[in-house]
Design an enzyme around this catalytic site. Structure first.
Site, PDB file in Angstrom:
ATOM      1  N   GLY A  78       0.811  -1.181   0.011  1.00  0.00           N
ATOM      2  CA  GLY A  78       0.080  -0.042  -0.168  1.00  0.00           C
ATOM      3  C   GLY A  78       1.047   1.106   0.128  1.00  0.00           C
ATOM      4  O   GLY A  78       1.995   1.238  -0.310  1.00  0.00           O
ATOM      5  N   ASN A  79       0.140   2.335   0.324  1.00  0.00           N
ATOM      6  CA  ASN A  79       0.885   3.697   0.356  1.00  0.00           C
ATOM      7  C   ASN A  79       0.119   4.496   1.426  1.00  0.00           C
ATOM      8  O   ASN A  79      -0.570   4.292   1.949  1.00  0.00           O
ATOM      9  CB  ASN A  79       1.002   4.162  -1.174  1.00  0.00           C
ATOM     10  CG  ASN A  79      -0.459   4.574  -1.616  1.00  0.00           C
ATOM     11  OD1 ASN A  79      -1.022   5.498  -0.914  1.00  0.00           O
ATOM     12  ND2 ASN A  79      -0.783   3.869  -2.511  1.00  0.00           N
ATOM     13  N   ARG A  80       0.695   5.419   1.391  1.00  0.00           N
ATOM     14  CA  ARG A  80       0.658   6.425   2.838  1.00  0.00           C
ATOM     15  C   ARG A  80      -0.496   7.463   2.512  1.00  0.00           C
ATOM     16  O   ARG A  80      -0.543   8.301   3.214  1.00  0.00           O
ATOM     17  CB  ARG A  80       1.859   7.182   3.305  1.00  0.00           C
ATOM     18  CG  ARG A  80       2.761   6.156   3.922  1.00  0.00           C
ATOM     19  CD  ARG A  80       4.153   6.846   4.224  1.00  0.00           C
ATOM     20  NE  ARG A  80       3.935   7.787   5.350  1.00  0.00           N
ATOM     21  CZ  ARG A  80       4.838   8.452   5.773  1.00  0.00           C
ATOM     22  NH1 ARG A  80       6.133   8.353   5.009  1.00  0.00           N
ATOM     23  NH2 ARG A  80       4.746   9.588   6.680  1.00  0.00           N
TER      24      ARG A  80
END
Ligand code: CTP
Length: 400
Positions: free
Chosen positions: A208-210
């Site tokens: 995922g990412n932030r």
């Protein structure tokens, strides 16, 4: 400075109790609120509650305090009128210019922006009479927030719930800040993607990412406040649904592509604010991947995800559709942004610098909006709403 004057019209629906929360938010944020309930609204919440929470007198009829000519003065002096909940009956009266109580008189005399937050049963909302009344009000410049979908009075569920009062408050704040301006996205359908995709490895892990989704939500909220019908494709955000916005939750890049393309079919503009994973694991393990003693872990093989922005830019669902991308860059921000604008083929690219404590999860943003026509619009450090407003200004300019 005088406090901004807000008229809170309350009509007779069960959701009237939720207007107390909206009233609180308005008074606590420094607005002078005059509550104008209809007689039916008082069946649900009494005048004493409205008066105590607003600090102002409350009446439903034009016959109280006649020497002050309230049926004219309240509307004339208002900076914003918000009707929450707005019943089918109140919408009908407003659309036809009837004036048989204080609220309907106020609606006729007000020259400020007017926001309606309808709440009713799905059948009433979908009835051709209500549809036409809503269309009339929107055509005349009122912001009519789409009701939320969910539990209604009794056991039934469907479209017709009053949106979260905190989100109606956000719409009011935006409309007030913009002053008496035409809802310049009225009659438009816009699609916004927000959040960050998650690409599953096994039932408990993902890549995922932030991205928090806050910029995309600010875009959706401001577009709704400017009168647009908004579809928000939200990837893993956990944020409350903005008022009047149709939220489509998704998980992966492939799901996001499907949802965005479907919604974009009749959209005037698409803004891709989501952080979409460029790659996903080639295989998904149906069971949890276990560590094996004395063995190195298996490498994770990645395959490319579709580039949704590039695909939509190359193959517009409608002639004249405006496509906007976002670029988060850590180095060489301007050069990378220009190259990305050309590569993606979109009309506008919002370029912002990311890094430790910058942009992700914060309430503020700073950006440069690059146009395919060579334009450059700097947006100084400020709330994500300010950047959202600039993006819509540029979109409206291209749509007209
Ligand atoms: N985007 C997309 N589909 C992808 C990846 C990105 O639609 N598979 C969109 C994003 O929503 C954003 C824009 O493209 O609007 C820029 O995303 P970014 O990841 O910065 O661009 P990339 O092409 O992945 O460039 P790079 O990774 O080389 O920086």
């Amino acid at each position: 400075m005088d406090k901004p004057k807000v008229v809170l019209g309350v009509s007779g629906g069960i959701a009237a109790y939720k207007a107390c929360d909206l009233l609180r938010r308005l008074t606590e944020s420094g607005h002078d609120v005059r509550v104008v309930p209809t007689a039916s609204a008082l069946h649900f919440v009494g005048a004493a509650t409205w008066s105590a929470l607003s600090g102002n007198p409350v009446s439903t009829e034009v016959w109280d305090d006649v020497h002050e000519v309230p049926h004219v003065r309240i509307g004339q002096h208002a900076d914003l009128v918000v009707v929450a909940p707005a019943t089918a009956d109140t919408l009908a009266k407003a659309a036809h210019g009837l004036a048989d109580d204080l609220l309907t008189n106020t609606l006729l005399t007000a020259r400020c922006p007017v926001v309606f937050a309808p709440a009713m049963h799905t059948e009433m909302w979908e009835h051709p009479a209500t549809r036409e009344n809503v269309a009339t009000l929107r055509r005349r410049g009122a912001v009519v927030i789409e009701p939320a979908v969910g539990r209604l009075t009794g056991v039934d569920t469907g479209k017709g719930r009053l949106p979260d009062p905190a989100e109606i408050f956000e719409v009011c704040r935006h409309v007030l800040a913009r002053g008496v301006r035409e809802p310049d996205l009225a009659g438009r359908h816009v699609v916004v993607s927000a959040g960050g995709t998650r690409e599953p490895l096994d039932p408990v892990r993902f890549l995922g990412n932030r991205s928090s989704g806050k910029q995309g939500y600010a875009l959706a909220r401001t577009a709704a406040a400017r009168g647009a019908r908004v579809t928000l494709v939200a990837a893993n955000t956990g944020l409350p649904d903005p008022a009047g916005v149709d939220v489509v939750p998704v998980g992966t890049a492939v799901q996001l592509r499907e949802a965005v393309l479907k919604a974009a079919a009749d959209a005037d503009a698409v803004v891709m604010a989501a952080a979409v994973a460029d790659f996903r694991p080639e295989t998904y393990a149906a069971g949890k991947i276990k560590k094996k003693d004395d063995k190195d872990p298996d490498p994770i093989v990645l395959v490319r995800n579709p580039d949704i922005l590039a695909e939509m830019s190359a193959d517009r669902a409608r002639p004249g559709q405006v496509v906007v991308g976002f670029a988060a860059e850590t180095d060489d921000v301007l050069a990378n942004g220009r190259a990305k604008l050309r590569r993606k083929g979109c009309d506008l690219l919002v370029v912002n610098e990311v890094g430790e404590r910058k942009t992700f999860g914060s309430e503020e943003n700073e950006a440069l909006v690059l146009g395919a026509d060579g334009s450059e619009t700097p947006v100084p450090h400020g709330p994500k709403e300010a950047l959202a407003e600039t993006v819509w200004d540029l979109v409206v300019h291209r749509l007209s």
